[in-house]
Design an enzyme around this catalytic site. Structure first.
Site, short mmCIF file in Angstrom:
data_model
loop_
_atom_site.label_atom_id
_atom_site.label_comp_id
_atom_site.label_asym_id
_atom_site.label_seq_id
_atom_site.Cartn_x
_atom_site.Cartn_y
_atom_site.Cartn_z
N THR A 1 -8.60 3.49 9.20
CA THR A 1 -9.73 2.32 8.27
C THR A 1 -9.66 2.06 9.09
O THR A 1 -9.10 0.94 9.50
CB THR A 1 -9.81 1.81 6.78
OG1 THR A 1 -9.07 3.05 6.33
CG2 THR A 1 -11.41 1.18 6.65
N GLU B 1 -8.75 0.52 -3.55
CA GLU B 1 -9.67 0.10 -1.90
C GLU B 1 -10.79 1.71 -2.25
O GLU B 1 -10.14 2.85 -2.29
CB GLU B 1 -8.63 0.70 -0.91
CG GLU B 1 -7.87 -0.37 -0.93
CD GLU B 1 -7.09 -0.29 0.97
OE1 GLU B 1 -7.18 1.17 1.52
OE2 GLU B 1 -6.17 -0.79 0.96
N ASN C 1 0.96 -1.16 0.33
CA ASN C 1 0.20 0.19 0.56
C ASN C 1 1.31 0.99 -0.33
O ASN C 1 1.87 1.57 1.13
CB ASN C 1 -1.00 0.00 1.38
CG ASN C 1 -1.75 1.08 1.46
OD1 ASN C 1 -1.61 2.16 1.07
ND2 ASN C 1 -3.00 0.86 1.34
N ARG D 1 -9.61 7.96 -1.15
CA ARG D 1 -10.20 8.87 -0.07
C ARG D 1 -11.76 9.37 -0.57
O ARG D 1 -11.04 9.88 -1.88
CB ARG D 1 -9.60 9.20 0.98
CG ARG D 1 -9.05 7.33 1.57
CD ARG D 1 -8.56 8.63 3.34
NE ARG D 1 -9.59 8.68 4.01
CZ ARG D 1 -9.67 7.98 4.64
NH1 ARG D 1 -9.63 6.87 5.83
NH2 ARG D 1 -10.65 7.94 6.11
N HIS E 1 -3.40 -4.60 7.89
CA HIS E 1 -4.34 -3.45 8.54
C HIS E 1 -2.88 -3.78 9.88
O HIS E 1 -3.43 -4.45 10.53
CB HIS E 1 -5.63 -3.70 8.72
CG HIS E 1 -5.53 -1.78 10.09
ND1 HIS E 1 -6.34 -0.22 9.09
CD2 HIS E 1 -5.59 -0.92 11.12
CE1 HIS E 1 -6.12 0.58 9.32
NE2 HIS E 1 -5.36 0.25 10.70
N ARG F 1 -7.13 12.69 0.17
CA ARG F 1 -6.31 13.40 1.56
C ARG F 1 -5.02 12.78 1.47
O ARG F 1 -3.88 14.00 2.25
CB ARG F 1 -6.58 13.11 2.87
CG ARG F 1 -6.57 11.32 3.48
CD ARG F 1 -6.34 11.30 5.10
NE ARG F 1 -7.80 11.41 5.57
CZ ARG F 1 -8.02 10.91 6.09
NH1 ARG F 1 -7.43 9.95 6.64
NH2 ARG F 1 -9.80 10.82 6.71
N HIS G 1 0.96 5.97 1.92
CA HIS G 1 2.05 7.29 2.40
C HIS G 1 2.98 8.10 2.23
O HIS G 1 3.01 9.01 2.18
CB HIS G 1 2.20 6.14 3.72
CG HIS G 1 1.22 6.11 4.19
ND1 HIS G 1 0.48 6.43 5.75
CD2 HIS G 1 0.69 4.42 5.25
CE1 HIS G 1 0.12 5.93 6.23
NE2 HIS G 1 -0.18 4.47 6.01
N HIS H 1 -5.75 3.67 -2.08
CA HIS H 1 -6.93 3.98 -1.64
C HIS H 1 -7.62 5.33 -2.21
O HIS H 1 -6.96 7.34 -1.56
CB HIS H 1 -7.13 4.47 0.34
CG HIS H 1 -8.47 3.71 1.15
ND1 HIS H 1 -8.46 4.03 2.08
CD2 HIS H 1 -9.41 4.71 0.27
CE1 HIS H 1 -10.11 4.24 2.61
NE2 HIS H 1 -10.11 4.63 2.14
N GLU I 1 -11.04 -9.86 2.58
CA GLU I 1 -10.19 -8.87 3.31
C GLU I 1 -10.15 -8.89 4.53
O GLU I 1 -11.08 -7.82 4.96
CB GLU I 1 -9.57 -7.87 2.51
CG GLU I 1 -8.46 -7.34 3.36
CD GLU I 1 -7.56 -6.51 2.49
OE1 GLU I 1 -7.57 -6.17 1.46
OE2 GLU I 1 -6.32 -6.02 3.56
#
Ligand code: PXP
Length: 260
Positions: free
Chosen positions: A100, A69, A6, A44, A213, A48, A9, A42, A150
């Site tokens: 999340t 996502e 992922n 969003r 996660h 963000r 970041h 993701h 998931e």
């Protein structure tokens, strides 16, 4: 075991300055070279970190499959349908959350989910649902006809952190600490048992199982030991390590832990 990295970041760091660097697009070749199997991002609703243009460019240029996502909102599902990633993972989204925090309320949102899933699958996008490890969520996911689920491993990761974090710095007596450790060990065993049993059940039902996660270099091994979990999606810990070791090395280190 498959590894999805992922890369949100990287965009988080860019947005901290609202400039052009670092560009998550630059991660694509490194993630591929390090032997990961998939890139996860993701988009969003509040944008963000990952922007529409990031998602578009990443999907266009990635040699690896993209797992996008997304929330269930019609606006986002329309965008995902246009972008056509390999997979869409539907996640719950709250604007005020830092990340999340839990799985989808699959049972309560069946109608909205049905509509979104049908739209995605009609556009040849495979669908995954990010769910808490409960039998109700697994059964509801199966009845919705998705290819993947998931499991949200946040609870497991939190218990692990409490157990192996620095309990000694808390104001407990030795006896209280021992009692706390014993309780936490049991909680960890129970959570792993739930993940193991539900993964097995899900595979028996014909679902493919991923998890993610809060997984990191310390707590991932117990999850790797659950043979019916096929794939992990990991972000925070890999990007955090990459600050010190570089992204390629951080992925290679995680890859090594995923060998079965
Ligand atoms: N899987 C899903 C569906 C996620 O939403 C996230 C990010 O919250 C992850 C995996 C990766 O989590 P982490 O960044 O804690 O590794």
């Amino acid at each position: 075991m498959l590894l999805g990295v992922n890369i949100d970041h990287i965009a988080v760091l860019r947005e901290a300055r609202a400039i052009a660097d670092p560009d998550p697009l630059d991660a694509l070749s490194i993630v591929k070279r390090a032997g990961a199997d998939q890139i996860t991002i993701h988009l969003r609703e509040d944008r963000r970190h990952i922007r529409d243009s990031d998602a578009e460019n990443i999907i266009k240029h990635s040699m690896l499959p993209i797992n996008l996502e997304c929330a269930i909102s019609p606006e986002i599902i329309d965008i995902v349908t246009t972008l056509r990633p390999h997979r869409a993972t539907i996640v719950p989204e709250k604007r005020e959350e830092v990340t999340t925090e839990g799985g989808l309320a699959v049972v309560g949102e069946q109608i909205a989910l049905q509509r979104a899933i049908a739209q995605l699958q009609a556009n040849e996008i495979e669908v995954s649902l990010f769910i808490d490890p409960t039998i109700e969520s697994v059964e509801a996911s199966k009845s919705l006809g998705v290819e993947w689920i998931e499991f949200h491993t946040g609870k497991y990761a939190n218990i692990y952190a409490m157990l192996y974090g620095n309990l000694a710095s808390t104001p407990y007596s030795i006896a209280e600490l021992e009692l706390t450790r014993t309780k936490l060990k049991k909680m960890l065993r129970d959570e792993l048992k739930i993940l193991r049993c539900l993964s097995y059940d899900a595979v028996e039902m014909g679902l493919r199982v991923a998890a993610g996660h809060g997984l990191n270099y310390h707590n991932v091994k117990e999850i790797v030991d659950i043979e019916t979990i096929e794939e992990l999606n990991i972000g925070q810990s890999i990007i955090a390590r990459s600050v010190f070791s570089g992204l390629e090395q951080a992925i290679l280190d995680m890859r090594a832990l995923l060998l079965r």
